[in-house]
Design a protein around this motif. Sequence first.
Motif, mmCIF file in Angstrom:
data_model
loop_
_atom_site.group_PDB
_atom_site.id
_atom_site.type_symbol
_atom_site.label_atom_id
_atom_site.label_comp_id
_atom_site.label_asym_id
_atom_site.label_seq_id
_atom_site.Cartn_x
_atom_site.Cartn_y
_atom_site.Cartn_z
ATOM 1 N N TRP A 91 0.837 -1.204 0.000
ATOM 2 C CA TRP A 91 0.000 0.000 0.000
ATOM 3 C C TRP A 91 0.880 1.266 0.000
ATOM 4 C CZ3 TRP A 91 -0.426 -3.971 3.504
ATOM 5 C CH2 TRP A 91 0.317 -3.837 4.657
ATOM 6 N N TRP A 437 -3.685 -7.290 12.831
ATOM 7 C CA TRP A 437 -3.459 -6.592 11.583
ATOM 8 C C TRP A 437 -2.091 -5.914 11.615
ATOM 9 C CZ3 TRP A 437 -6.171 -4.515 15.567
ATOM 10 C CH2 TRP A 437 -5.901 -3.197 15.930
ATOM 11 N N TYR A 520 -12.167 5.749 9.236
ATOM 12 C CA TYR A 520 -11.087 6.350 8.468
ATOM 13 C C TYR A 520 -9.793 6.315 9.283
ATOM 14 C CZ TYR A 520 -14.186 8.253 4.865
ATOM 15 O OH TYR A 520 -15.069 8.399 3.830
ATOM 16 N N VAL A 527 -6.379 3.465 5.951
ATOM 17 C CA VAL A 527 -7.375 3.001 4.985
ATOM 18 C C VAL A 527 -8.727 3.568 5.374
ATOM 19 C CG1 VAL A 527 -6.111 0.899 4.464
ATOM 20 C CG2 VAL A 527 -7.789 0.880 6.291
ATOM 21 N N ARG A 528 -9.635 3.552 4.446
ATOM 22 C CA ARG A 528 -10.990 4.047 4.660
ATOM 23 C C ARG A 528 -11.970 2.906 4.464
ATOM 24 N NH1 ARG A 528 -11.023 9.891 1.427
ATOM 25 N NH2 ARG A 528 -9.260 10.833 2.563
ATOM 26 N N GLY A 529 -12.930 2.822 5.360
ATOM 27 C CA GLY A 529 -13.907 1.746 5.275
ATOM 28 C C GLY A 529 -15.326 2.264 5.358
ATOM 29 N N ILE A 531 -18.809 0.579 6.156
ATOM 30 C CA ILE A 531 -19.428 -0.646 6.659
ATOM 31 C C ILE A 531 -20.942 -0.447 6.666
ATOM 32 C CG2 ILE A 531 -19.409 -2.369 8.475
ATOM 33 C CD1 ILE A 531 -16.698 -1.879 7.202
ATOM 34 N N HIS A 552 -5.541 -1.311 8.149
ATOM 35 C CA HIS A 552 -5.839 -2.576 7.466
ATOM 36 C C HIS A 552 -7.345 -2.793 7.493
ATOM 37 C CE1 HIS A 552 -5.723 -6.886 6.451
ATOM 38 N NE2 HIS A 552 -4.553 -6.607 5.912
ATOM 39 N N ALA A 553 -7.831 -3.551 6.516
ATOM 40 C CA ALA A 553 -9.278 -3.803 6.416
ATOM 41 C C ALA A 553 -9.788 -4.622 7.597
ATOM 42 C CB ALA A 553 -9.593 -4.515 5.099
ATOM 43 N N ASP A 554 -8.946 -5.502 8.173
ATOM 44 C CA ASP A 554 -9.399 -6.303 9.314
ATOM 45 C C ASP A 554 -9.713 -5.413 10.510
ATOM 46 O OD1 ASP A 554 -9.031 -8.487 7.726
ATOM 47 O OD2 ASP A 554 -7.090 -9.042 8.583
ATOM 48 N N VAL A 556 -10.597 -2.251 10.372
ATOM 49 C CA VAL A 556 -11.786 -1.468 10.025
ATOM 50 C C VAL A 556 -13.054 -2.296 10.228
ATOM 51 C CG1 VAL A 556 -12.970 -0.316 8.125
ATOM 52 C CG2 VAL A 556 -10.522 0.018 8.455
ATOM 53 N N MET A 557 -13.019 -3.571 9.835
ATOM 54 C CA MET A 557 -14.205 -4.421 9.976
ATOM 55 C C MET A 557 -14.549 -4.644 11.445
ATOM 56 S SD MET A 557 -16.662 -6.046 8.634
ATOM 57 C CE MET A 557 -16.190 -6.006 6.910
#
Length: 629
Positions: A91, A437, A520, A527-529, A531, A552-554, A556-557
């Motif tokens: 990234w 993450w 964010y 990263v930006r998520g 949901i 990381h997306a993990d 954010v989730m």
Amino acid sequence: MAEDLIFRKPPLDGPPNVLVFGEPDETATAAYALGRIPLPAFMVVGAVSATRPPRATASGAVPLPAFMLVGIARYDSATQRPLVGKVSSGWQVAEATSAGTVARHQSAARGNAGRVSRWQRAELRAGVTAPVWQEAGRARSQLGVRHQAAGSVSTSAGLRWQEAGRARNAARVRWQAAQQLAPAALAVRYQEAERVRRAMHSGWQAAAGLAHRHGESFGVAQLIERGWRVRWQAAMAPLPGRSVLVPPEVDPCYVPDTTLAFRELQKHATTLIFFCERHSPPPGTGQTVVVPVLEVYSVENSIALTRVDGGQTIEARGFSMSLDADSWTWQWSATLPGSALPLVQEDSNGDPAELLAMVNGVPYRLVADLPARDRRFARAEVRVQGKGRAALLDRPFVPEQNFASASGRTAAQLMALAMTINGVNNGWAIDYRIGDWFVPGGTWDFRGTPIAAVLEIATAAGAIVQPHNTEPTLRILPRYPAAPWMWHTLTPDYVLPADVVSVEGIEWVRRPAYNRAFIYGTTSDGVRGDITRSGTAGDHDAPMVTHPLMTHADAVMQRGVAELSNTGRQAHVSLRMPVLQDTGLILPGSLVRYDGGDALRLGLVRSIALDEAWPTLRQTLTVETHVEV
């Protein structure tokens, strides 16, 4: 004895030919320089003369080029430098690229077209036909207007709703007054019938009394004495003398035996580990603890306080402690006799007193704060309060530090870094139970106490920090192991009936029904998520969440699930129940299924409060349940 070494081929790298036998005592540093000097072909330039008597003289010179050295230098420090880790970042910062595309949201230029827009202002146009909505002029024609007043037309047929004249017909009208007819030979169904004398007997004549002989089977019973005891029989007053307390028998884990039989030779360490095979696993090991419905729940309550460094027993006249999901350590208080004051004070080094509390046989390590003494006539008491063992990770016991990582680490590794002092572990461990993450180097920079650093990382992913009962370990648990609308797919940790609960209270809470969250990251590597709850339109946004560790997306989730779970209509159920041997203390984060009789509720424990007033010991749970999921 000489050993000859014969080599068939010269070395590939050329001279020097260094042969090293054995292993030197110390690591030596050697440098070698290899090269060659190119020389031209041999050529003689000069003059030769011959004279008599025969005599030959030759003279000349051999030209040589300037000295030039070309080669390769190799340095070997004999030091092993293994490759520790290699992280490739997928990234990296992208360069801005200009493209000849037109943005969809730019201002559109006005274009003239030979047609009229659907929504433009209409111009008045004169036409042959009149507008639909103008006042129509009265047109006289042979036909009558549909809604004009109709003229009275006389016809031979009568109107449907006019008063009809009475018509004399041979047939009677269905609802006209009937004329009385003379009675026929048959009698009317409901008129008084005349008694008819017949030879047969009627079925309702007076029955004659008949006597039957029968015997009684309920004669006088004989008294039979049987020996049995009632659990709640009246107790007798103790006789004069000294009572002897018999401690309850404890089922041991194993029967001690000094005979050890080994079938194979020892291969590894000689450490012997003994574990309990005869008891069920403690609560919280992933198995469901089902409390049965009983007429009587019998519990032998006990609270014992002991100072750790000296082993002195402290008598507790009252004890309570509590823990909730947002707390990282226990809060406790106790009432002690005045003689116990030296046992709860600091030692000579200024360190706080550490106590071991046994709650129905389960140990808990606690730290005492400065006590308060209250002395009255013929009575002296000490009121002391404190926290769990994890309080040693916060002020005033540890100073603030600067925590940063120049290299990339995972979130679990950053928490382990917070448990160090100048690179050395402070004795505490991290039990990481959430999704991990990667955090790039230079992203995390924090100043504070070790426990504050751990809370900073856990909060980023919407997790909670919970202390171990006795060990120096911090558990990192998810605030919501799954979204509330997915709790039915999980296995509950405890199943509680209404019979075991002495007091029940319900408080309804209404929170905004968010179905969309924006997470964010605030750094260059963030990263930006977006949901959105599945099955919804995502039209009710929660407040934006920003954090520097959202890399990381993990992460954010996990944070998005925590934000969307604490929404909608909720019912906070308060349960006051005894501390059973099967359940122990039910800690926050446990999934509980409670059958209250009127409804079956499934929720997460958010707080626990223990209160002891001898001989009563009760724990009060607060369970978060969702009405609509």
